[in-house]
Motif scaffolding. Structure first.
Motif, short mmCIF file in Angstrom:
data_model
loop_
_atom_site.label_atom_id
_atom_site.label_comp_id
_atom_site.label_asym_id
_atom_site.label_seq_id
_atom_site.Cartn_x
_atom_site.Cartn_y
_atom_site.Cartn_z
N GLY A 1 4.82 13.12 1.94
CA GLY A 1 5.24 12.99 3.34
C GLY A 1 4.07 13.11 4.30
O GLY A 1 3.95 12.34 5.26
N LEU A 2 3.19 14.09 4.04
CA LEU A 2 2.00 14.25 4.89
C LEU A 2 1.08 13.05 4.80
O LEU A 2 0.52 12.58 5.80
CB LEU A 2 1.25 15.53 4.50
N PHE A 3 0.91 12.51 3.58
CA PHE A 3 0.07 11.32 3.40
C PHE A 3 0.67 10.13 4.14
O PHE A 3 -0.05 9.36 4.80
CB PHE A 3 -0.06 11.00 1.91
N LEU A 4 1.99 9.99 4.06
CA LEU A 4 2.67 8.88 4.73
C LEU A 4 2.45 8.93 6.23
O LEU A 4 2.09 7.94 6.87
CB LEU A 4 4.17 8.93 4.41
N ILE A 5 2.65 10.09 6.83
CA ILE A 5 2.49 10.25 8.27
C ILE A 5 1.03 10.09 8.67
O ILE A 5 0.71 9.45 9.69
CB ILE A 5 3.04 11.62 8.71
N GLY A 6 0.12 10.65 7.86
CA GLY A 6 -1.31 10.53 8.18
C GLY A 6 -1.79 9.09 8.16
O GLY A 6 -2.52 8.65 9.06
N LEU B 1 12.29 2.64 4.83
CA LEU B 1 11.42 2.41 5.99
C LEU B 1 11.66 1.02 6.58
O LEU B 1 11.57 0.84 7.80
CB LEU B 1 9.95 2.57 5.58
N GLN B 2 11.99 0.05 5.72
CA GLN B 2 12.30 -1.29 6.21
C GLN B 2 13.61 -1.28 7.00
O GLN B 2 13.70 -1.86 8.09
CB GLN B 2 12.40 -2.26 5.03
N ILE B 3 14.62 -0.61 6.46
CA ILE B 3 15.92 -0.52 7.14
C ILE B 3 15.78 0.18 8.48
O ILE B 3 16.45 -0.16 9.46
CB ILE B 3 16.95 0.21 6.24
N SER B 4 14.87 1.14 8.54
CA SER B 4 14.65 1.89 9.78
C SER B 4 13.79 1.14 10.78
O SER B 4 13.44 1.69 11.83
CB SER B 4 13.98 3.23 9.45
N ASP B 5 13.42 -0.10 10.45
CA ASP B 5 12.64 -0.96 11.34
C ASP B 5 11.29 -0.35 11.68
O ASP B 5 10.87 -0.33 12.83
CB ASP B 5 13.43 -1.25 12.62
N ILE C 1 10.14 7.92 10.58
CA ILE C 1 9.44 7.64 9.32
C ILE C 1 9.66 8.79 8.34
O ILE C 1 9.97 8.58 7.16
CB ILE C 1 7.94 7.43 9.60
N PHE C 2 9.53 10.02 8.84
CA PHE C 2 9.71 11.19 7.96
C PHE C 2 11.14 11.28 7.45
O PHE C 2 11.37 11.57 6.27
CB PHE C 2 9.32 12.46 8.71
N PHE D 1 0.83 -1.20 0.00
CA PHE D 1 0.00 0.00 0.00
C PHE D 1 0.86 1.25 0.00
O PHE D 1 0.59 2.20 -0.76
CB PHE D 1 -0.93 -0.01 1.21
N GLU D 2 1.90 1.28 0.83
CA GLU D 2 2.74 2.49 0.89
C GLU D 2 3.50 2.69 -0.42
O GLU D 2 3.64 3.84 -0.88
CB GLU D 2 3.70 2.39 2.07
N PHE D 3 3.98 1.62 -1.02
CA PHE D 3 4.65 1.76 -2.31
C PHE D 3 3.68 2.32 -3.36
O PHE D 3 3.99 3.28 -4.07
CB PHE D 3 5.21 0.42 -2.78
#
Length: 520
Positions: A167-172, A109-113, A130-131, A66-68
């Motif tokens: 970025g806003l969509f990702l965080i939301g 995001l995967q590397i950042s766990d 995340i940001f 979904f995020e991709f």
């Protein structure tokens, strides 16, 4: 690796091999079908856990996709909606840029766990990480593409708008997903269900540790132990003892349990082996709690529930994304087979109807996944008044119950083609251990009485074809060795499953069916 560590690793591996290799060991284990019925209280508890839950691994994988997809779509929309920037970039290069930024964002995001259930449950704590992961992926990709493309202020403004919106969509969405996962955890939609095997103080200590885990997704469904109340109280840390280990086998078959956790020290090897002989036939993860053991192995030898270390003895076969892949494989090839074979199926139905009285199809109760009873479809190959729905009397060579048409379709296995509909319904797989009739016998003995570990075949869905069948083990079971070899081949398939293995079996099936020596 030190000496103690080597010794410990050998002990665990030995336990697994002693239990799973039905030909290597000479001792006699308890039969799984001796489990019998369970007590009314355990049955009442089992009713609460009949419905399955959502796998965390599946949810995380779907969320990655979904995020991709969402980042990719936002990038394309930015290029389509934003006024022209005067550059000479082609649409294809912009699609490539959006694709690579979205892909690198997921990798970052995967590397950042940030793709784990605790991370997805967190509303605010991980949002800066995340940001920053998104920003790093975006800027790195932009720098690479800038080396090969011209830059203008209009393009910079366009990309800043894209970066901000995405970025806003990702965080939301992360915030909303955190709310949803917390809600699912409270409602039991997304939880891992566990049963503790063994009672007393070891079980009590284990339960307390599990309850202390932050963001705990383990639901303890009960405790099973063979020992009496003096050594194993009926209540442990607020959880009831539901019955014996033999009753546990039946309990797991009535419910959707994810794992069994054995709360015994490694030093109790004989007791652990005794338990595993009864439990290994079940389609669940079996783990040995290792939190109280002084002997320590390499870190990679453990799996963890939170921070509680476990030793994996048996893993549930074909789970999570493997099960999704196998289901997709089944639907695709079953549909393809129906499209190719429908003239054969219609001709068979007409021949059956014209040559003998009765229905075209025959339905028989057989053992399915986790020993559940399912109705399997076949073309009718016997005279209606002589049919044997229970399959207690196996078909033999020259059997007078079989019609002339039935003899041909049985030899050619055309009678099995309606099972493609069972595959589409999800009751069978295209490839797997063949489902035997509930009352099937060899020399007046049930198959489960003939071969130890027989019910371990039901840890996966049964199949229309299988590894045993293409190796010649099909047709009449007129001696004990035939069912023993079938079971051995089926267990090999389960332990070594892959999509390539399924594909190999599927394409070898028509060739091997030319050998009709044991089919009548």
């Amino acid at each position: 690796m030190n000496k103690a560590e080597k010794s410990g690793q050998f002990d665990v591996e030995t336990l697994r091999k002693q239990v799973s290799d039905i030909h290597a060991r000479g001792d006699t284990a308890e039969k799984a079908d001796e489990a019998g019925s369970i007590n009314p209280y355990a049955l009442q508890i089992a009713e609460q856990f009949r419905e399955g839950t959502h796998s965390p691994a599946i949810i995380i994988g779907q969320f990655r996709l979904f995020e991709f997809a969402s980042q990719f779509v936002i990038g394309l929309l930015a290029f389509l909606i934003w006024p022209g920037d005067g550059s000479t970039e082609t649409f294809a290069s912009r699609v490539a840029l959006a694709f690579f930024i979205s892909a690198f964002a997921v990798v970052s995001l995967q590397i950042s766990d940030t793709y784990s259930i605790p991370a997805l449950r967190s509303r605010v704590r991980l949002l800066p990480r995340i940001f920053l992961s998104w920003a790093a992926a975006f800027l790195l990709t932009e720098m690479v593409f800038a080396l090969f493309n011209e830059t203008s202020w209009a393009k910079i403004n366009l990309h800043l708008a894209w970066f901000s919106a995405a970025g806003l969509f990702l965080i939301g969405t992360r915030f909303l997903v955190a709310y949803g996962i917390r809600n699912w955890a409270r409602n039991g939609v997304m939880e891992r269900r566990a049963v503790i095997v063994g009672g007393g103080d070891p079980a009590k200590d284990l339960i307390r540790l599990l309850e202390l885990q932050p963001d705990n997704d383990i639901r303890i469904c009960g405790i099973f132990d063979d020992r009496g109340e003096k050594r194993s109280p009926i209540m442990v840390a607020g959880y009831p003892k539901l019955g014996t280990v033999a009753e546990l086998v039946e309990f797991v078959r009535l419910t959707r349990i994810d794992m069994l956790i054995i709360a015994l020290p490694l030093s109790a090897e004989a007791r652990i082996l005794q338990l595993l002989k009864k439990l290994w036939v079940l389609p669940v993860d079996i783990r040995l709690a290792a939190h109280a053991n002084r002997l320590r192995f390499r870190p990679r030898a453990y799996s963890h529930v939170g921070t509680v270390p476990m030793l994996d003895i048996f893993k549930k076969p074909i789970q999570d994304w493997d099960s999704v892949a196998k289901r997709g494989f089944d639907i695709f090839f079953a549909t393809l087979a129906l499209l190719l074979l429908w003239p054969v199926m219609i001709a068979t139905a007409v021949a059956i109807k014209l040559t003998s009285k009765g229905p075209v199809f025959f339905m028989q109760k057989r053992h399915g996944f986790n020993n559940e009873v399912i109705n399997v479809f076949k073309f009718r190959s016997m005279y209606t008044n002589m049919s044997d729905p229970s399959a207690k009397a196996a078909v033999t060579k020259g059997d007078p119950r079989v019609t002339p048409v039935g003899r041909f379709i049985r030899k050619s296995s055309i009678d099995e083609l309606p099972q493609l509909f069972n595959v589409l319904r999800g009751e069978l797989s295209l490839v797997g251990p063949r489902p035997h009739a509930v009352a099937a016998q060899a020399h007046n003995r049930a198959f489960g009485d003939v071969v130890e570990g027989y019910f371990a075949r039901h840890r996966v869905k049964p199949g229309v074809t299988g590894w045993a069948q293409i190796n010649g083990w099909r047709g009449e079971v007129d001696n004990d060795d035939k069912i023993k070899f079938r079971t051995a081949y089926d267990l090999y398939y389960i332990e070594n499953w892959s999509l390539w293995f399924d594909l190999k079996i599927l394409f070898l099936t028509p060739i091997r069916l030319l050998n009709t020596e044991n089919a009548y």
